[in-house]
Design an enzyme around this catalytic site. Structure first.
Site, mmCIF file in Angstrom:
data_model
loop_
_atom_site.group_PDB
_atom_site.id
_atom_site.type_symbol
_atom_site.label_atom_id
_atom_site.label_comp_id
_atom_site.label_asym_id
_atom_site.label_seq_id
_atom_site.Cartn_x
_atom_site.Cartn_y
_atom_site.Cartn_z
ATOM 1 N N ASP A 120 0.829 -1.217 0.000
ATOM 2 C CA ASP A 120 0.000 0.000 0.000
ATOM 3 C C ASP A 120 0.857 1.258 0.000
ATOM 4 O O ASP A 120 0.368 2.360 -0.200
ATOM 5 C CB ASP A 120 -0.936 -0.010 1.220
ATOM 6 N N ASP B 180 8.501 -12.659 -4.156
ATOM 7 C CA ASP B 180 8.433 -13.154 -2.777
ATOM 8 C C ASP B 180 9.646 -12.617 -2.000
ATOM 9 O O ASP B 180 10.795 -12.854 -2.410
ATOM 10 C CB ASP B 180 8.447 -14.692 -2.813
ATOM 11 N N ASP C 258 7.159 -5.309 6.535
ATOM 12 C CA ASP C 258 5.792 -4.782 6.656
ATOM 13 C C ASP C 258 4.854 -5.805 6.012
ATOM 14 O O ASP C 258 4.285 -5.580 4.952
ATOM 15 C CB ASP C 258 5.719 -3.429 5.935
ATOM 16 N N ASP D 23 -0.163 -11.064 8.421
ATOM 17 C CA ASP D 23 -0.030 -11.823 9.673
ATOM 18 C C ASP D 23 0.624 -13.204 9.456
ATOM 19 O O ASP D 23 0.675 -13.702 8.336
ATOM 20 C CB ASP D 23 -1.418 -12.006 10.304
HETATM 21 N N1 SAM Z 1 0.891 -4.579 8.816
HETATM 22 C C1 SAM Z 1 -0.034 -4.557 7.778
HETATM 23 C C2 SAM Z 1 -1.157 -5.483 8.183
HETATM 24 O O1 SAM Z 1 -0.909 -6.695 8.367
HETATM 25 O O2 SAM Z 1 -2.249 -5.040 8.364
HETATM 26 C C3 SAM Z 1 0.640 -4.950 6.507
HETATM 27 C C4 SAM Z 1 0.112 -4.239 5.345
HETATM 28 S S1 SAM Z 1 0.905 -4.543 3.807
HETATM 29 C C5 SAM Z 1 -0.509 -4.408 2.794
HETATM 30 C C6 SAM Z 1 1.321 -6.280 3.808
HETATM 31 C C7 SAM Z 1 1.780 -6.785 2.446
HETATM 32 O O3 SAM Z 1 2.695 -7.879 2.605
HETATM 33 C C8 SAM Z 1 0.643 -7.330 1.562
HETATM 34 O O4 SAM Z 1 0.436 -6.470 0.482
HETATM 35 C C9 SAM Z 1 1.133 -8.726 1.121
HETATM 36 O O5 SAM Z 1 0.839 -9.010 -0.235
HETATM 37 C C10 SAM Z 1 2.627 -8.609 1.394
HETATM 38 N N2 SAM Z 1 3.319 -9.901 1.563
HETATM 39 C C11 SAM Z 1 2.891 -10.984 2.244
HETATM 40 N N3 SAM Z 1 3.781 -11.991 2.144
HETATM 41 C C12 SAM Z 1 4.822 -11.513 1.388
HETATM 42 C C13 SAM Z 1 6.043 -12.074 0.934
HETATM 43 N N4 SAM Z 1 6.372 -13.330 1.228
HETATM 44 N N5 SAM Z 1 6.864 -11.301 0.183
HETATM 45 C C14 SAM Z 1 6.532 -10.019 -0.119
HETATM 46 N N6 SAM Z 1 5.376 -9.436 0.281
HETATM 47 C C15 SAM Z 1 4.534 -10.178 1.023
#
Ligand code: SAM
Length: 285
Positions: free
Chosen positions: A88, A139, A157, A160
């Site tokens: 975001d 990833d 960032d 969960d």
């Molecule tokens: N702390 C915030 C929450 O949990 O409410 C995080 C917001 S941010 C949108 C989290 C981002 O991490 C998501 O857009 C998700 O697609 C990304 N994400 C999850 N796993 C990931 C990975 N292995 N590598 C890169 N991005 C990842």
């Protein structure tokens, strides 16, 4: 009849948070997750992944300021930053405020999160136009594999532990982050609410792992009304610099033109104070 979005504090909980919705702006399934954007009555845009609140426009500043500024202010000379997740661009918005940072890589797994954020949260995604920023759609775990001794700050960032971000909470990942950091590097993790039984075990484990790797490991405590319990943490792990030994006047000087809404030189130190229940949980005297 009112349209409501509701998120329970935990799946078995009998309490939670409700937003009144004016309009569903987007509801799509990407290869990774369900993505929804809503227009709320009082909180601006609400963005959810798999029906879990990621942000509301009105409340995001607590989290995004606190995952960025305490760590960057702790480092004496941050030049190269990596953000994992954060599609975001709320975190990126704060990182680009520092002119001394020369290069920022951001690695987000889900292209659609970035594309839809560009549509509905342009005040955050305009940070992508900063010349110092390179966005990778990849990833984060795989991206880190070839990186050694490269970044001054790495910010995780992520979503969960029970989502596609699962690997970002594994022991191997913490070691990869450590290796990708320069000698005086600092890593920061979103580490969930401090007072929520669902995350106790994870926090105990992560704290233990980080303590075995770094010289300084500190939970950072702050309010975050958009997340379960309204109370949240990040974890700062630092190879050299101690977050408790930062110069107050220097923080003030650096943030003077940032127009922040929560973080300041007083909050920096106050947010590092550990509540008694947390000391008991982590076995700290
Ligand atoms: N702390 C915030 C929450 O949990 O409410 C995080 C917001 S941010 C949108 C989290 C981002 O991490 C998501 O857009 C998700 O697609 C990304 N994400 C999850 N796993 C990931 C990975 N292995 N590598 C890169 N991005 C990842």
């Amino acid at each position: 009849m009112k349209k409501l979005f509701m998120e329970l504090t935990s799946p078995s909980s009998n309490c939670g948070k409700i937003y009144e919705i004016e309009e569903i702006l987007e509801s799509v399934k990407s290869p990774f997750q369900q993505i929804d954007f809503y227009k709320t009555k009082d909180y601006g845009i609400l963005f959810t992944l798999d029906n879990i609140v990621q942000l509301t426009e009105k409340e995001e500043f607590f989290y995004h300021e606190m995952i960025v500024h305490p760590a960057i202010q702790t480092h004496k000379n941050p030049q190269k930053v990596l953000i994992i997740g954060g599609g975001d661009c709320g975190t990126l918005t704060h990182v680009i405020k520092y002119p001394e940072i020369k290069h920022i890589d951001m690695v987000e797994i889900d292209k659609l999160v970035v594309e839809l954020s560009k549509k509905y949260l342009p005040h955050l995604t305009k940070s992508l136009e900063d010349k110092r920023v390179t966005l990778y759609i990849e990833d984060g775990f795989k991206f880190l594999k070839n990186k050694k001794n490269e970044y001054d700050i790495i910010i995780i960032d992520s979503t969960d532990p029970d989502t596609i971000a699962k690997e970002l909470f594994s022991g191997n990942f913490y070691k990869e982050v450590y290796d990708a950091l320069a000698d005086s590097g600092i890593s920061v993790y979103q580490s969930e609410p401090p007072f929520h039984p669902l995350y106790d075990e994870m926090q105990i484990n992560v704290y233990k792992i980080l303590k075995s790797l770094y010289n300084h490991v500190n939970f950072v405590f702050f309010p975050e009304p958009m997340y379960p319990t309204g109370y949240f943490t990040t974890l700062i792990a630092s190879k050299k610099y101690n977050p408790l030994e930062v110069n107050k006047e220097k923080i003030r000087e650096k943030i003077n033109n940032f127009n922040l809404n929560y973080y300041n030189e007083e909050i920096h130190f106050a947010s590092l104070a550990i509540p008694e229940f947390m000391k008991k949980k982590l076995n700290i005297n």
